[in-house]
Design an enzyme around this catalytic site. Structure first.
Site, mmCIF file in Angstrom:
data_model
loop_
_atom_site.group_PDB
_atom_site.id
_atom_site.type_symbol
_atom_site.label_atom_id
_atom_site.label_comp_id
_atom_site.label_asym_id
_atom_site.label_seq_id
_atom_site.Cartn_x
_atom_site.Cartn_y
_atom_site.Cartn_z
ATOM 1 N N SER A 37 11.174 24.811 27.254
ATOM 2 C CA SER A 37 9.797 24.572 26.825
ATOM 3 C C SER A 37 8.855 24.170 27.960
ATOM 4 O O SER A 37 7.651 24.378 27.846
ATOM 5 C CB SER A 37 9.763 23.480 25.753
ATOM 6 O OG SER A 37 10.347 22.298 26.247
ATOM 7 N N HIS A 243 5.676 16.606 26.935
ATOM 8 C CA HIS A 243 5.576 17.927 27.563
ATOM 9 C C HIS A 243 4.251 18.044 28.310
ATOM 10 O O HIS A 243 3.276 17.402 27.939
ATOM 11 C CB HIS A 243 5.687 19.028 26.504
ATOM 12 C CG HIS A 243 7.094 19.306 26.080
ATOM 13 N ND1 HIS A 243 7.792 18.499 25.205
ATOM 14 C CD2 HIS A 243 7.958 20.292 26.435
ATOM 15 C CE1 HIS A 243 9.017 18.986 25.038
ATOM 16 N NE2 HIS A 243 9.140 20.069 25.780
HETATM 17 C C1 LIG Z 1 18.187 14.200 30.087
HETATM 18 C C2 LIG Z 1 17.399 12.949 30.044
HETATM 19 C C3 LIG Z 1 15.992 13.224 29.849
HETATM 20 C C4 LIG Z 1 15.142 12.051 30.186
HETATM 21 C C5 LIG Z 1 13.806 12.475 30.701
HETATM 22 C C6 LIG Z 1 13.932 13.189 31.987
HETATM 23 C C7 LIG Z 1 12.650 13.668 32.572
HETATM 24 C C8 LIG Z 1 12.083 14.885 32.034
HETATM 25 C C9 LIG Z 1 13.042 15.982 31.782
HETATM 26 C C10 LIG Z 1 12.436 16.958 30.891
HETATM 27 C C11 LIG Z 1 13.413 17.938 30.418
HETATM 28 C C12 LIG Z 1 12.847 18.760 29.351
HETATM 29 C C13 LIG Z 1 13.649 19.979 29.079
HETATM 30 C C14 LIG Z 1 13.563 20.417 27.697
HETATM 31 C C15 LIG Z 1 12.284 21.016 27.275
HETATM 32 C C16 LIG Z 1 12.417 21.544 25.883
HETATM 33 O O1 LIG Z 1 12.767 22.673 25.640
HETATM 34 O O2 LIG Z 1 12.176 20.619 24.930
HETATM 35 C C17 LIG Z 1 12.282 20.940 23.601
HETATM 36 C C18 LIG Z 1 11.205 21.480 22.953
HETATM 37 C C19 LIG Z 1 11.252 21.751 21.613
HETATM 38 C C20 LIG Z 1 12.407 21.477 20.938
HETATM 39 N N1 LIG Z 1 12.457 21.753 19.596
HETATM 40 O O3 LIG Z 1 13.522 21.541 18.968
HETATM 41 O O4 LIG Z 1 11.466 22.217 19.020
HETATM 42 C C21 LIG Z 1 13.492 20.940 21.571
HETATM 43 C C22 LIG Z 1 13.427 20.666 22.911
#
Ligand SMILES: CCCCCCCCCCCCCCCC(=O)Oc1ccc([N+](=O)[O-])cc1
Length: 262
Positions: A37, A243
Site C-alpha cells: 500500500s 500511510h
Molecule cells: C513491522 C512493524 C511495523 C511498525 C511500523 C514500522 C514503520 C513503517 C512500516 C510501514 C510498513 C507498511 C507496509 C504495509 C502497507 C500496507 O499494505 O498496509 C496495509 C494496507 C491495507 C490493508 N488492508 O487490509 O486493507 C492492510 C495493510
C-alpha cells in the site's frame, strides 16, 4: 605542428552524427511498479477503478509515469500485499524488456497492521513486546522472503534497473504530541522502521538493486512533527491510517525516486 585543413570539418561531421544519433532526452523503457500500500498509494485518494488494491492517481509510481512517459506502465502494487502476493500476483508483469521496476514490500509480512493495532489498544509494554516480535521476524524470516521476491524480479528482467523503496519512520519522538502515542510506543515503532530499513537495504544491495531510504526524506514530516505532516495519523477509513498522504507520496516517495532515476 601541422594540422590538416580538413580536420575541423571531420570533427564537425562527427559531432553532427553523434548529435543526430542522440535524442534530446533518452527514451524511457517499460516501467513496472510492484509492492504494497505504500506503493499503491493507499492514503492519498483517487483510487479510480482499482478496487481493494487502492491504487492512487497521486501515488509515486503514477506520478513517475506521468512525468517520464515510459513506453509502457504497469501499476501492479496492491494494498495489503505481502511478499507471497508479489510472487503470486504481481511479478508476472515484469518481463525481459522491463527497464525499471520499483517496489516496497515486507512491512505486512512483519505484521505492520497488528503492530499498529496493538500499540493503539494496549499498554506500553505490550507495544514494545509486539515490536520486538516484529523486529525478530524482520531479522530472521524476512530476509529469505525478500530474497525470493528480488530473485524473481532479477530472473524475469536481468537488465532492469530495480529500485527498492523503504518505509519512513512514522513518528517524531521528541516533544509532546496530542494525536500520537506515548514516547515509549513511538520509539518502539520507529525502531521497527529502522530494523526494516536495515534488513531491506541489505537484501537489496545483495542483488545490486538501488535502495531508497525514505526515512530521511520524511524527516520532520512524521506524525507529531511540527512541520507539514506527510503521513495520516489515525484516520477514516482506518486502513488509511499511518500511510503517506498526497504530499507524502509526492514530496516524500516521488521526490526520493526521482533523486535516483532523474
Ligand atoms: C513491522 C512493524 C511495523 C511498525 C511500523 C514500522 C514503520 C513503517 C512500516 C510501514 C510498513 C507498511 C507496509 C504495509 C502497507 C500496507 O499494505 O498496509 C496495509 C494496507 C491495507 C490493508 N488492508 O487490509 O486493507 C492492510 C495493510
Amino acid at each position: 605542428m601541422r594540422v590538416p585543413k580538413t580536420l575541423p570539418i571531420v570533427v564537425l561531421a562527427v559531432l553532427a552524427l553523434v548529435g543526430l544519433a542522440t535524442p534530446a532526452s533518452a527514451a524511457v523503457g517499460k516501467y513496472v511498479a510492484l509492492g504494497d500500500s505504500y506503493s499503491s498509494g493507499l492514503g492519498a485518494g483517487s483510487y479510480g477503478s482499482s478496487g481493494s488494491c487502492k491504487r492512487s492517481a497521486n501515488a509515486y509510481p503514477q506520478l513517475w509515469a506521468n512525468s517520464h512517459a515510459p513506453s509502457a506502465f504497469t501499476f501492479a502494487a496492491c494494498s495489503g500485499a505481502v511478499t507471497q502476493d508479489v510472487l503470486n500476483g504481481q511479478v508476472g508483469s515484469v518481463t525481459s524488456d522491463t527497464a525499471l521496476v520499483t517496489i516496497s514490500i515486507g512491512g505486512n509480512d512483519a505484521g505492520f497492521a497488528n503492530v499498529m493495532t496493538e500499540c493503539n489498544l494496549s499498554s506500553d509494554s505490550a507495544c514494545v513486546s509486539r515490536n520486538q516480535t516484529a523486529q525478530n521476524f524482520a531479522r530472521t524470516t524476512l530476509p529469505g522472503r525478500l530474497d525470493s521476491v528480488y530473485r524473481a524480479i532479477r530472473d524475469r528482467a536481468p537488465s532492469a534497473r530495480v529500485v527498492v523503496l523503504g518505509y519512513p519512520r512514522i513518528y517524531k519522538t521528541s516533544g509532546s504530541c496530542v494525536v500520537g502515542l506515548s514516547e515509549t510506543k513511538r520509539a518502539a515503532i520507529n525502531q521497527s522502521a529502522d530494523v526494516l530499513a536495515t534488513v531491506t537495504s541489505g537484501r537489496a544491495a545483495a542483488f545490486g538493486f538501488t535502495f531508497v531510504d525514505t526515512r530521511t526524506t520524511f524527516t520532520n514530516h512524521e506524525i507529531c512533527a511540527s512541520g507539514t505532516r506527510w503521513l495520516n495519523s489515525v484516520t477514516w477509513p482506518v486502513e488509511e491510517s499511518y500511510h503517506p498522504n498526497t504530499t507524502g507520496q509526492n514530496s516524500g516517495y516521488y521526490a526520493a525516486l526521482r533523486a535516483v532515476t532523474g
